[in-house]
Structures are given as structure tokens and as C-alpha cells.
Design a protein around this motif. Structure first.
Motif, PDB file in Angstrom:
ATOM      1  N   GLY A 198       0.779  -1.222   0.000  1.00  0.00           N
ATOM      2  CA  GLY A 198       0.000   0.000   0.000  1.00  0.00           C
ATOM      3  C   GLY A 198       0.809   1.269   0.000  1.00  0.00           C
ATOM      4  N   ARG A 199       2.146   1.158   0.204  1.00  0.00           N
ATOM      5  CA  ARG A 199       2.992   2.346   0.231  1.00  0.00           C
ATOM      6  C   ARG A 199       3.830   2.478  -1.035  1.00  0.00           C
ATOM      7  NH1 ARG A 199       3.117   0.515   5.665  1.00  0.00           N
ATOM      8  NH2 ARG A 199       2.498   2.152   7.152  1.00  0.00           N
ATOM      9  N   ALA A 200       3.873   1.461  -1.859  1.00  0.00           N
ATOM     10  CA  ALA A 200       4.679   1.486  -3.080  1.00  0.00           C
ATOM     11  C   ALA A 200       3.835   1.760  -4.318  1.00  0.00           C
ATOM     12  CB  ALA A 200       5.427   0.163  -3.244  1.00  0.00           C
ATOM     13  N   GLY A 201       2.597   2.148  -4.151  1.00  0.00           N
ATOM     14  CA  GLY A 201       1.704   2.385  -5.277  1.00  0.00           C
ATOM     15  C   GLY A 201       0.512   1.452  -5.215  1.00  0.00           C
ATOM     16  N   ARG A 202      -0.276   1.487  -6.266  1.00  0.00           N
ATOM     17  CA  ARG A 202      -1.499   0.668  -6.303  1.00  0.00           C
ATOM     18  C   ARG A 202      -1.170  -0.752  -6.774  1.00  0.00           C
ATOM     19  NH1 ARG A 202      -6.078   3.798  -5.846  1.00  0.00           N
ATOM     20  NH2 ARG A 202      -5.740   6.050  -5.979  1.00  0.00           N
ATOM     21  N   PHE A 203      -0.402  -1.443  -5.982  1.00  0.00           N
ATOM     22  CA  PHE A 203      -0.030  -2.816  -6.289  1.00  0.00           C
ATOM     23  C   PHE A 203      -0.791  -3.756  -5.365  1.00  0.00           C
ATOM     24  CE2 PHE A 203       3.936  -0.530  -7.501  1.00  0.00           C
ATOM     25  CZ  PHE A 203       3.907  -0.821  -8.853  1.00  0.00           C
ATOM     26  N   GLY A 204      -1.229  -4.895  -5.914  1.00  0.00           N
ATOM     27  CA  GLY A 204      -1.862  -5.923  -5.121  1.00  0.00           C
ATOM     28  C   GLY A 204      -0.837  -6.766  -4.395  1.00  0.00           C
ATOM     29  N   PRO A 205      -1.262  -7.754  -3.623  1.00  0.00           N
ATOM     30  CA  PRO A 205      -0.326  -8.589  -2.861  1.00  0.00           C
ATOM     31  C   PRO A 205       0.697  -9.314  -3.726  1.00  0.00           C
ATOM     32  CG  PRO A 205      -2.558  -8.857  -2.035  1.00  0.00           C
ATOM     33  CD  PRO A 205      -2.673  -8.040  -3.281  1.00  0.00           C
ATOM     34  N   LYS A 206       0.256  -9.879  -4.858  1.00  0.00           N
ATOM     35  CA  LYS A 206       1.198 -10.608  -5.712  1.00  0.00           C
ATOM     36  C   LYS A 206       2.264  -9.684  -6.264  1.00  0.00           C
ATOM     37  CE  LYS A 206      -1.891 -14.329  -7.234  1.00  0.00           C
ATOM     38  NZ  LYS A 206      -2.566 -14.936  -8.409  1.00  0.00           N
ATOM     39  N   ALA A 207       1.836  -8.524  -6.783  1.00  0.00           N
ATOM     40  CA  ALA A 207       2.800  -7.582  -7.355  1.00  0.00           C
ATOM     41  C   ALA A 207       3.736  -7.039  -6.277  1.00  0.00           C
ATOM     42  CB  ALA A 207       2.059  -6.438  -8.048  1.00  0.00           C
ATOM     43  N   THR A 208       3.187  -6.784  -5.094  1.00  0.00           N
ATOM     44  CA  THR A 208       4.025  -6.277  -4.001  1.00  0.00           C
ATOM     45  C   THR A 208       5.047  -7.315  -3.564  1.00  0.00           C
ATOM     46  OG1 THR A 208       2.196  -4.888  -3.226  1.00  0.00           O
ATOM     47  CG2 THR A 208       3.989  -5.298  -1.681  1.00  0.00           C
ATOM     48  N   ALA A 209       4.617  -8.574  -3.471  1.00  0.00           N
ATOM     49  CA  ALA A 209       5.560  -9.638  -3.103  1.00  0.00           C
ATOM     50  C   ALA A 209       6.669  -9.763  -4.138  1.00  0.00           C
ATOM     51  CB  ALA A 209       4.817 -10.966  -2.965  1.00  0.00           C
ATOM     52  N   THR A 210       6.318  -9.658  -5.415  1.00  0.00           N
ATOM     53  CA  THR A 210       7.322  -9.725  -6.479  1.00  0.00           C
ATOM     54  C   THR A 210       8.276  -8.540  -6.396  1.00  0.00           C
ATOM     55  OG1 THR A 210       5.760 -10.874  -7.919  1.00  0.00           O
ATOM     56  CG2 THR A 210       7.664  -9.837  -8.966  1.00  0.00           C
ATOM     57  N   LEU A 211       7.726  -7.353  -6.144  1.00  0.00           N
ATOM     58  CA  LEU A 211       8.560  -6.152  -6.036  1.00  0.00           C
ATOM     59  C   LEU A 211       9.528  -6.249  -4.866  1.00  0.00           C
ATOM     60  CD1 LEU A 211       9.127  -3.239  -6.984  1.00  0.00           C
ATOM     61  CD2 LEU A 211       7.335  -2.477  -5.420  1.00  0.00           C
ATOM     62  N   VAL A 212       9.036  -6.690  -3.721  1.00  0.00           N
ATOM     63  CA  VAL A 212       9.894  -6.816  -2.542  1.00  0.00           C
ATOM     64  C   VAL A 212      10.978  -7.873  -2.769  1.00  0.00           C
ATOM     65  CG1 VAL A 212       9.950  -7.504  -0.105  1.00  0.00           C
ATOM     66  CG2 VAL A 212       8.133  -5.997  -0.943  1.00  0.00           C
ATOM     67  N   ALA A 213      10.594  -9.016  -3.342  1.00  0.00           N
ATOM     68  CA  ALA A 213      11.563 -10.082  -3.589  1.00  0.00           C
ATOM     69  C   ALA A 213      12.615  -9.648  -4.597  1.00  0.00           C
ATOM     70  CB  ALA A 213      10.847 -11.341  -4.070  1.00  0.00           C
ATOM     71  N   ALA A 214      12.190  -8.950  -5.660  1.00  0.00           N
ATOM     72  CA  ALA A 214      13.146  -8.490  -6.677  1.00  0.00           C
ATOM     73  C   ALA A 214      14.118  -7.470  -6.092  1.00  0.00           C
ATOM     74  CB  ALA A 214      12.396  -7.885  -7.858  1.00  0.00           C
ATOM     75  N   THR A 215      13.600  -6.580  -5.256  1.00  0.00           N
ATOM     76  CA  THR A 215      14.467  -5.586  -4.623  1.00  0.00           C
ATOM     77  C   THR A 215      15.460  -6.246  -3.672  1.00  0.00           C
ATOM     78  OG1 THR A 215      12.694  -3.937  -4.766  1.00  0.00           O
ATOM     79  CG2 THR A 215      14.491  -3.498  -3.224  1.00  0.00           C
ATOM     80  N   ALA A 216      14.979  -7.193  -2.882  1.00  0.00           N
ATOM     81  CA  ALA A 216      15.850  -7.887  -1.942  1.00  0.00           C
ATOM     82  C   ALA A 216      16.912  -8.700  -2.677  1.00  0.00           C
ATOM     83  CB  ALA A 216      15.025  -8.786  -1.032  1.00  0.00           C
ATOM     84  N   PHE A 217      16.512  -9.392  -3.743  1.00  0.00           N
ATOM     85  CA  PHE A 217      17.485 -10.175  -4.511  1.00  0.00           C
ATOM     86  C   PHE A 217      18.569  -9.267  -5.092  1.00  0.00           C
ATOM     87  CE2 PHE A 217      18.781 -11.621  -8.778  1.00  0.00           C
ATOM     88  CZ  PHE A 217      19.460 -12.778  -8.434  1.00  0.00           C
ATOM     89  N   THR A 218      18.170  -8.107  -5.595  1.00  0.00           N
ATOM     90  CA  THR A 218      19.131  -7.196  -6.211  1.00  0.00           C
ATOM     91  C   THR A 218      20.113  -6.645  -5.190  1.00  0.00           C
ATOM     92  OG1 THR A 218      17.526  -6.555  -7.903  1.00  0.00           O
ATOM     93  CG2 THR A 218      19.392  -5.086  -7.557  1.00  0.00           C
ATOM     94  N   THR A 219      19.596  -6.179  -4.052  1.00  0.00           N
ATOM     95  CA  THR A 219      20.456  -5.516  -3.076  1.00  0.00           C
ATOM     96  C   THR A 219      21.245  -6.488  -2.204  1.00  0.00           C
ATOM     97  OG1 THR A 219      18.571  -5.355  -1.546  1.00  0.00           O
ATOM     98  CG2 THR A 219      18.987  -3.479  -2.987  1.00  0.00           C
ATOM     99  N   VAL A 220      20.626  -7.596  -1.834  1.00  0.00           N
ATOM    100  CA  VAL A 220      21.266  -8.518  -0.895  1.00  0.00           C
ATOM    101  C   VAL A 220      22.118  -9.571  -1.601  1.00  0.00           C
ATOM    102  CG1 VAL A 220      20.829 -10.215   0.933  1.00  0.00           C
ATOM    103  CG2 VAL A 220      19.430  -8.162   0.788  1.00  0.00           C
TER     104      VAL A 220
END
Length: 268
Positions: free
Chosen positions: A109-131
Motif C-alpha cells: 500500500g505504500r509502493a503504489g497501487r499494487f496488489g499482494p502478488k505484485a508487491t511480493a514480487t517487487l519486494v523479492a526483486a528488490t531484496a534479490f538485487t540488493t542482498v
């Protein structure tokens, strides 16, 4: 709300366990052969040095007769490559899933109008990239017993320092993107913040010291390449499976409790 976070945490750990199972399969099939090849190279080099030492008078006949030719293994190689590997990957997957699910709760709800699936993908992609990805580009994985054991502490410190820098730069890029969005628009702000993250990451990679002795000069390049590709593949599998599984579980949970994704607050 606390109950909902706890349920999402439990589902995140379950998704991490499932992701760990898939990652273990990739590690066993694609990673273990290169580990075995690395160990064989090390044993061959050790045997060569041992033979050379005796040939040049490195040990007398009495000493040679009392030397142990094979080191006693505390844990067998077969156990390491099966139960040991599975335990490590599964525990890592569960811990990763729990931490990432908490990040999901904050981002939803803080990263835009993304649903749970899109938010989970966004968080996982960001974590994979940075970590994973960014530290890997600077300090790629190396097979066991390849580098200088005297510098393992320094190499470990540099690797975790790179992870910390990457995460901080990622957070800074997100904050910068949100602040630039009202003036530049979401797309332009995202491009500018992403470019800044890449530029800062490149500078960090340039100025941080290299692990010059992480790999012996005569180590087979093909074995090293196969190990590094497999290592990155294990991490990618872990994050992809987690994103898919947790996105589905989170969406079903939120739908069952009638929770809607909150709309982002209007820009000031």
C-alpha cells in the motif's frame, strides 16, 4: 492488525520453506558437482605438494612412516552434500521468508497501487538485487578451500560491508524516487533514482578493495565458472519461488479477511 501480521509472517516462513526445497534441488543438481570438482583439485594439489616435499627431502623415512595420509573427516562428504546442504538451505529459506514477509507488510500500500502478488514480487526483486546480486558482482562466490584461509575473515567482512552498502543505497534510491515523483512523475523519478543507485553501486565496487587471493591462480576457470553460475542460480530460484508462493498465500489471506490494499497517500 498484529494478528494479520503474524499470519503473514507464518505464510512467509512457509513460502520460504517451499523456496528452500526448490533451491536445495538446484544446489544439489547444479552446485554439488562443481564443489566435488573443487575438492578434487584441492586434494590433487595437496598430494602433489606432499610428494614434492618427500622428493626433495622434506621428511625423513621415520617421519614419513608416522604421517597420516588422509585426514579424518568429522562429517562425511555424502552427509554434507545431502542432509547438511538441505538443512542449511531450508533454515536460510525460512529465515529469509520471515524477514521478507515483514518487509512486505510495511511496503504493501505504500509502493503504489499494487496488489499482494505484485508487491511480493517487487519486494523479492528488490531484496534479490540488493542482498544477492550487487554483492555477488563485486565479491562472487568461490568454492570451498580455494582461497587463502588466512584472509577469510577479511573477505567475509568485505562481503557483508558490500551487502550493507547495497541495502542502504537501495533505501536511498526508494526515498529519492518518492521525493522526486511529484516534480518528475512516477516513471521519470523511478528512472532517475534507479540510475543513481547504479552509479553509486559502481563507485562502491570501484573503491572497495578486491579479494585478490580469493581464488588461486592455477584453479580451473571452468570449475569456478560453473560454481558461480550455480550459486547465483540457487539464489535466483529461492527468490522467484518465494515471490510466487508468498504472493499467492498473502493474496488469499487478505481476501479471506476482507482487507483491501490501501491507496497511497496523495503527494503533498
Amino acid at each position: 492488525m498484529g494478528s494479520l501480521v503474524g499470519k503473514l509472517l507464518a505464510r512467509g516462513m512457509l513460502a520460504g520453506l517451499l523456496a528452500g526445497l526448490f533451491a536445495f534441488g538446484v544446489a544439489y543438481v547444479a552446485g554439488e558437482p562443481s564443489v566435488d570438482a573443487s575438492i578434487a583439485v584441492e586434494e590433487a594439489a595437496s598430494a602433489h605438494e606432499h610428494t614434492a616435499a618427500h622428493t626433495h627431502g622434506g621428511a625423513g623415512p621415520a617421519e614419513a612412516g608416522t604421517e597420516k595420509t588422509d585426514e579424518e573427516e568429522i562429517v562425511s562428504r555424502d552427509l554434507q552434500s545431502t542432509a547438511g546442504l538441505a538443512t542449511g538451505v531450508l533454515v536460510y529459506g525460512v529465515a529469509l521468508g520471515g524477514i521478507t514477509s515483514l518487509a512486505f507488510c510495511f511496503v504493501l500500500g505504500r509502493a503504489g497501487r499494487f496488489g499482494p502478488k505484485a508487491t511480493a514480487t517487487l519486494v523479492a526483486a528488490t531484496a534479490f538485487t540488493t542482498v544477492t546480486l550487487v554483492p555477488f558482482l563485486k565479491y562472487p562466490a568461490t568454492p570451498p578451500a580455494v582461497g587463502n584461509p588466512d584472509t577469510i575473515g577479511q573477505r567475509t567482512t568485505l562481503y557483508f560491508l558490500m551487502i550493507l552498502l547495497s541495502v542502504l543505497l537501495g533505501i536511498a534510491a526508494v526515498v529519492a524516487g518518492r521525493r522526486l515523483a511529484p516534480r518528475l512523475g512516477n516513471w521519470n523519478a523511478t528512472v532517475v533514482a534507479g540510475a543513481g543507485f547504479v552509479a553509486a553501486t559502481v563507485l562502491a565496487c570501484v573503491f572497495l578493495p578486491d579479494n585478490g587471493d580469493a581464488v588461486q591462480p592455477d584453479f580451473p576457470a571452468a570449475v569456478l565458472w560453473e560454481f558461480r553460475v550455480a550459486s547465483l542460480g540457487v539464489q535466483a530460484t529461492l527468490w522467484v519461488v518465494f515471490a510466487l508462493a508468498f504472493g499467492l498465500l498473502a493474496e488469499r489471506l487478505l481476501a479471506s479477511v476482507g482487507t483491501r490494499t490501501p491507496a497511497p497517500a496523495p503527494a503533498a
